[in-house]
Motif scaffolding. Sequence first.
Motif, mmCIF file in Angstrom:
data_model
loop_
_atom_site.group_PDB
_atom_site.id
_atom_site.type_symbol
_atom_site.label_atom_id
_atom_site.label_comp_id
_atom_site.label_asym_id
_atom_site.label_seq_id
_atom_site.Cartn_x
_atom_site.Cartn_y
_atom_site.Cartn_z
ATOM 1 N N TYR A 1 3.499 2.445 -3.692
ATOM 2 C CA TYR A 1 3.254 3.251 -4.794
ATOM 3 C C TYR A 1 2.201 3.964 -4.908
ATOM 4 O O TYR A 1 1.554 4.634 -5.830
ATOM 5 C CB TYR A 1 2.930 2.193 -5.989
ATOM 6 C CG TYR A 1 4.113 1.250 -6.503
ATOM 7 C CD1 TYR A 1 5.294 1.667 -7.176
ATOM 8 C CD2 TYR A 1 4.062 -0.047 -5.983
ATOM 9 C CE1 TYR A 1 6.432 0.969 -7.280
ATOM 10 C CE2 TYR A 1 5.251 -0.828 -6.322
ATOM 11 C CZ TYR A 1 6.490 -0.232 -6.894
ATOM 12 O OH TYR A 1 7.614 -0.945 -7.222
ATOM 13 N N ARG A 2 1.801 4.486 -3.726
ATOM 14 C CA ARG A 2 0.650 5.526 -3.809
ATOM 15 C C ARG A 2 0.843 6.797 -2.988
ATOM 16 O O ARG A 2 1.624 6.740 -2.055
ATOM 17 C CB ARG A 2 -0.726 4.895 -3.621
ATOM 18 C CG ARG A 2 -0.765 4.400 -2.124
ATOM 19 C CD ARG A 2 -2.108 3.840 -1.684
ATOM 20 N NE ARG A 2 -2.280 2.579 -2.413
ATOM 21 C CZ ARG A 2 -3.484 2.033 -2.948
ATOM 22 N NH1 ARG A 2 -4.763 3.051 -2.863
ATOM 23 N NH2 ARG A 2 -3.635 0.976 -3.611
ATOM 24 N N ASP A 3 0.259 7.876 -3.187
ATOM 25 C CA ASP A 3 0.227 9.132 -2.284
ATOM 26 C C ASP A 3 -1.057 8.906 -1.377
ATOM 27 O O ASP A 3 -2.341 9.135 -2.203
ATOM 28 C CB ASP A 3 0.398 10.227 -3.039
ATOM 29 C CG ASP A 3 0.058 11.512 -2.302
ATOM 30 O OD1 ASP A 3 0.239 11.213 -0.886
ATOM 31 O OD2 ASP A 3 -0.082 12.635 -2.666
ATOM 32 N N MET A 4 -1.224 8.458 -0.396
ATOM 33 C CA MET A 4 -2.344 8.024 0.579
ATOM 34 C C MET A 4 -2.740 9.384 1.375
ATOM 35 O O MET A 4 -3.747 9.333 2.046
ATOM 36 C CB MET A 4 -2.286 7.032 1.297
ATOM 37 C CG MET A 4 -1.277 6.961 2.487
ATOM 38 S SD MET A 4 0.554 7.419 2.081
ATOM 39 C CE MET A 4 0.859 5.897 1.012
ATOM 40 N N LYS B 1 6.923 6.152 -4.300
ATOM 41 C CA LYS B 1 6.211 7.238 -4.796
ATOM 42 C C LYS B 1 6.309 8.325 -3.705
ATOM 43 O O LYS B 1 6.506 9.408 -4.395
ATOM 44 C CB LYS B 1 4.753 6.551 -4.646
ATOM 45 C CG LYS B 1 3.670 7.704 -4.852
ATOM 46 C CD LYS B 1 3.460 7.986 -6.282
ATOM 47 C CE LYS B 1 2.470 8.847 -6.578
ATOM 48 N NZ LYS B 1 2.287 9.345 -8.024
ATOM 49 N N GLY C 1 -6.561 11.423 -0.726
ATOM 50 C CA GLY C 1 -5.999 10.146 -0.413
ATOM 51 C C GLY C 1 -7.019 9.579 0.511
ATOM 52 O O GLY C 1 -8.310 9.521 0.521
ATOM 53 N N ASP C 2 -6.317 8.754 1.851
ATOM 54 C CA ASP C 2 -7.003 7.842 2.493
ATOM 55 C C ASP C 2 -7.372 8.508 4.195
ATOM 56 O O ASP C 2 -8.313 8.316 4.836
ATOM 57 C CB ASP C 2 -6.682 6.620 2.683
ATOM 58 C CG ASP C 2 -6.731 5.752 1.643
ATOM 59 O OD1 ASP C 2 -7.775 6.039 0.758
ATOM 60 O OD2 ASP C 2 -5.912 5.116 0.995
ATOM 61 N N SER D 1 8.729 4.128 0.593
ATOM 62 C CA SER D 1 7.903 4.228 -0.425
ATOM 63 C C SER D 1 8.481 4.999 -1.615
ATOM 64 O O SER D 1 9.034 6.195 -1.362
ATOM 65 C CB SER D 1 6.693 5.064 0.003
ATOM 66 O OG SER D 1 5.958 5.306 -1.128
ATOM 67 N N TYR E 1 0.615 -1.116 -0.028
ATOM 68 C CA TYR E 1 0.108 0.009 0.048
ATOM 69 C C TYR E 1 0.797 1.517 0.050
ATOM 70 O O TYR E 1 0.444 2.344 -0.654
ATOM 71 C CB TYR E 1 -0.894 -0.089 1.348
ATOM 72 C CG TYR E 1 -1.418 1.357 1.515
ATOM 73 C CD1 TYR E 1 -2.862 1.584 0.794
ATOM 74 C CD2 TYR E 1 -1.227 2.150 2.612
ATOM 75 C CE1 TYR E 1 -3.579 2.640 0.948
ATOM 76 C CE2 TYR E 1 -1.864 3.266 2.843
ATOM 77 C CZ TYR E 1 -3.018 3.543 2.219
ATOM 78 O OH TYR E 1 -3.737 4.791 2.315
ATOM 79 N N TYR E 2 1.807 1.446 0.798
ATOM 80 C CA TYR E 2 2.776 2.489 0.843
ATOM 81 C C TYR E 2 3.775 2.845 -0.255
ATOM 82 O O TYR E 2 4.317 3.792 -0.260
ATOM 83 C CB TYR E 2 3.509 2.478 2.069
ATOM 84 C CG TYR E 2 2.880 2.999 3.472
ATOM 85 C CD1 TYR E 2 2.478 4.340 3.439
ATOM 86 C CD2 TYR E 2 2.357 2.200 4.359
ATOM 87 C CE1 TYR E 2 1.682 4.955 4.679
ATOM 88 C CE2 TYR E 2 1.376 2.868 5.307
ATOM 89 C CZ TYR E 2 1.277 3.984 5.569
ATOM 90 O OH TYR E 2 0.617 4.563 6.373
ATOM 91 N N CYS F 1 -9.579 3.962 4.390
ATOM 92 C CA CYS F 1 -9.634 4.052 2.907
ATOM 93 C C CYS F 1 -10.734 5.302 2.454
ATOM 94 O O CYS F 1 -11.738 5.268 2.967
ATOM 95 C CB CYS F 1 -10.276 2.890 2.467
ATOM 96 S SG CYS F 1 -10.205 2.667 0.438
#
Length: 442
Positions: free
Chosen positions: A78-81, A161, A86-87, A159, A75-76, A316
């Motif tokens: 490849y994304r900007d959460m 990303k 975001g989440d 990460s 989860y950490y 999420c």
Amino acid sequence: MGVLVRSGRAWLCSAARGVFPCLWRGNYFGTGNERAEKNPATPMLRHLVYKIKSTGPITVAEYMKEVLTNPAKGYYVYRDMLGEKGDFITSPEISQIFGELLGIWFISEWMATGKSAAFQLVELGPGRGTLAGDILRVFSQLGSVLKNCDISIHLVEVSQKLSEIQAVTLTEEKVPLERNADSPVYMKGVSKTGIPVCWYRNLQDVPKGYSFYLAHEFFDVLPVHKFQKTPQGWREVLIDIDPQVSDKLRFVLAPCATPAEAFIHHDEKRDHVEVCPDAGVVIQELSQRIALTGGAALIADYGHDGTKTDTFRGFCGHKLHDVLIAPGMADLTADVDFSYLRRMAQGQVASLGPITQQTFLKNMGIDVRLKILADKSHEPSVRQQLLQGYDMLMNPKKMGERFHFFALLPHQRLCGGSHQTEARLSRPSVAPVAGFADLAWR
Ligand code: SAH
């Protein structure tokens, strides 16, 4: 501490900050436990089902580690959460004042411990780099205080990303980044104010110099083992495949004792506990380093002092999320047990706190800083954003009491070498540690 007031400039940071309502992760009552309607067979779910079918049920710690930081699907990774899209949202993303006050904390400790000729600022889990950016702005504005001090920034980030986003936040394109995926220092750059910035995947790889360490909402993402007390003794909670529904995960209890049981404190009174051995490893590393070379660690997170039981949860899209549904699509977290962190320091260093975010920021002068910024800003929308941010950070019903500050310092810093490792507040006779004591503004 007077330095912030003396600087009459309004350092309004132009970056847009948190738009409300967003969900912060310390929250777990606000929105109800919204179970996702669907259970999409994510690549991570397929990977975990295959793994469990091959080798049997896995621990919650292994589940968290795979879901969050698996190098291919985590989860950490490849994304900007973070932020509105975001989440979840975090304090530095809500208000620039948060990072500014932390910057002042490091300068204050640097001054109190003899203004060393050089120091490293080491941040664990820097997110978008917003917090480090705000701290660097304070360092730059207080250049006259820090002059001739050789500062470097060291970011510990798994990460890919987020490390790219951190580089955009902190560095200027004029000086190209150096990249070497195979090296422990996988990226190098220079901040907008000319300070070298290095990226690592592990704290162990950061050079062991005089350092200030910062971990904001870092410890809560480290994997926890969960245990339930039963008439037969402690039994670890494991994750298995539901025999009734294909591709669905469920919690089960281990039929017999598991090795991680060794991490439970011998006189534990609760009937359900979460332990985080990885947090212990990081704290031991920080403690050894601080005992050896001086400096300090400032840890801020949501958590408790050894009192809570089941805090494992998911986020999420700014909603609470079932931790076993759609793994890899949601953040997983557990409250930090500060009593465990204190125990893991093993007396090598002294600890302060945990104290609430509201108390820490109040002691650091958040009210004065808010007034300065609000008075200098002529746009009603900016003033409103500043006030909303203040309320989110300080309100006891929001982040004010759920988040806590905890510090590790060399024994000499607090009481001239005696081993008062569990002091909750520094003694009045020694130079007070900013934030943990009510400082008089000069
Ligand atoms: N400190 C930031 C971000 C918190 S989110 C803020 O407050 O806004 C957690 C951060 O820790 C992310 O940057 C994530 O990529 C990083 N992270 C998660 N697990 C990690 C690990 N094992 N080692 C290093 N960084 C990690």
